[in-house]
Design an enzyme around this catalytic site. Structure first.
Site, short mmCIF file in Angstrom:
data_model
loop_
_atom_site.label_atom_id
_atom_site.label_comp_id
_atom_site.label_asym_id
_atom_site.label_seq_id
_atom_site.Cartn_x
_atom_site.Cartn_y
_atom_site.Cartn_z
CB SER A 56 -0.85 0.21 1.19
OG SER A 56 -1.53 1.28 1.50
CE1 TYR A 80 -6.40 4.85 -1.88
CE2 TYR A 80 -4.65 4.54 -0.41
CZ TYR A 80 -5.85 4.22 -0.72
OH TYR A 80 -6.72 3.21 -0.16
CB THR A 106 -6.85 2.50 -5.05
OG1 THR A 106 -6.30 1.70 -4.42
CG2 THR A 106 -8.25 2.91 -4.28
CE LYS A 176 -7.84 -2.83 -3.42
NZ LYS A 176 -8.68 -1.55 -2.74
CG HIS A 200 -11.53 1.09 -0.16
ND1 HIS A 200 -10.82 1.61 -1.14
CD2 HIS A 200 -10.97 1.53 0.94
CE1 HIS A 200 -9.55 2.17 -0.78
NE2 HIS A 200 -9.73 1.91 0.65
#
Length: 305
Positions: A56, A80, A106, A176, A200
């Site tokens: 992440s 992100y 994402t 995603k 999510h």
């Protein structure tokens, strides 16, 4: 019934790279909340079990530490996009240089959803923990929202930003957060190589569909033009079998991975993966499938999902 399942082959491939069974580790943040070594333990467990770990953006270890903890392991990086695009660009280029093999964008977080439990509990990252990949990027700012300034994410991101990412990296792009056939079609049209059907963890928009319910229309829209994966709700080996029967190439686990870490670090996560692996192998055998290629829609009665 009465099919030879004395020899089982549960391997599959993600974008051409073989993994030991079709369960990877989804991107979740702040692994040091669960175990002192954080994402380094996660990376080691994934490598030990020969599967994919998606690291992440919001890791409590740096990309460099994660990569060094499991050299040669299959690792993708989840991104992100922040308002400060230079920060995101540097992350993408760091990941590629370190040998990460996929970039996971994402798509379902222009703003952080209202996580009522976090509000009720007054959740803040402990002061000794940092969002390590972004350390120094927001010096002097109020970092009260999950270790970052409020509204630091870029809510103006559109499908055209896939082309921007393409200009930065040669890595395959996986998107995603897709839940509809319309978005799946757009994803393919914009050249992504993979789609993760994801809500999510149910933490963004209340009332959204379960991913297993959204999977079928996404698979039908994609028509094999990209690989389709699923996360959310995977708790047993039979859940993995259902997802593959409905067209997913692989599933990813979020919460169960954190539970394994919280139990016993790398060893605990390896045990979680082993349990799912054993249960998946058994579910396949009891359904009469000796290899992953034999799993198909015929195994599922929709009325009984």
């Amino acid at each position: 019934m009465l099919r030879d399942v004395s020899m089982m082959d549960i391997r599959t491939k993600l974008l051409g790279t073989e993994i030991s069974f079709p369960v990877g580790i989804a991107p979740t943040g702040f692994h040091q909340l669960a175990w002192p070594d954080g994402e380094k333990s996660t990376a080691r467990a994934a490598k030990a079990m020969n599967t994919c770990y998606i690291a992440s953006t919001y890791s409590t270890c740096t990309l460099e530490e994660i990569s060094a903890a499991a050299p040669g392991g299959l690792q993708w990086f989840q991104l992100y996009i922040h308002r400060n695009r230079a920060v995101s660009q540097q992350l993408v280029q760091r990941a590629e240089a370190l040998g990460f093999q996929g970039l996971v964008l994402t798509a379902d977080l222009p703003y952080t959803g209202k996580r009522r439990d976090d509000v009720r509990n007054g959740f803040r990252l402990p002061p000794h923990m940092k969002v390590k990949n972004l350390e120094g990027a927001f010096e002097g700012d109020d970092c009260s929202e999950y270790g970052l300034p409020p509204n630091s994410l870029d809510p103006s991101v559109t499908w055209n930003d896939i082309y921007w990412l393409r200009s930065l990296t040669h890595l395959p792009i996986i998107i995603k957060g897709i839940l509809t056939k319309e978005d799946a079609e757009l994803a393919v049209r914009h050249g992504v190589q993979g789609i993760i059907v994801s809500n999510h963890g149910g933490r963004q928009l209340d009332g959204g569909p379960a991913t297993i319910d959204a999977l079928v229309e996404v698979v039908e829209a994609v028509q094999g033009r990209a690989e389709v994966y699923l996360d959310g709700g995977i708790r047993k080996g039979s859940d993995v079998l259902k997802a593959l029967a409905l067209g997913a190439k692989c599933v990813f686990i979020g919460r169960p991975a954190l539970w394994g870490l919280a139990y016993k670090g790398e060893e605990g996560l390896r045990e979680v993966l082993r349990i799912l692996q054993d249960e998946f192998r058994l579910s396949m055998a009891l359904a009469g499938c000796a290899s992953v290629s034999e799993i198909g829609r015929h195994l599922v009665q929709f009325s009984k999902l």
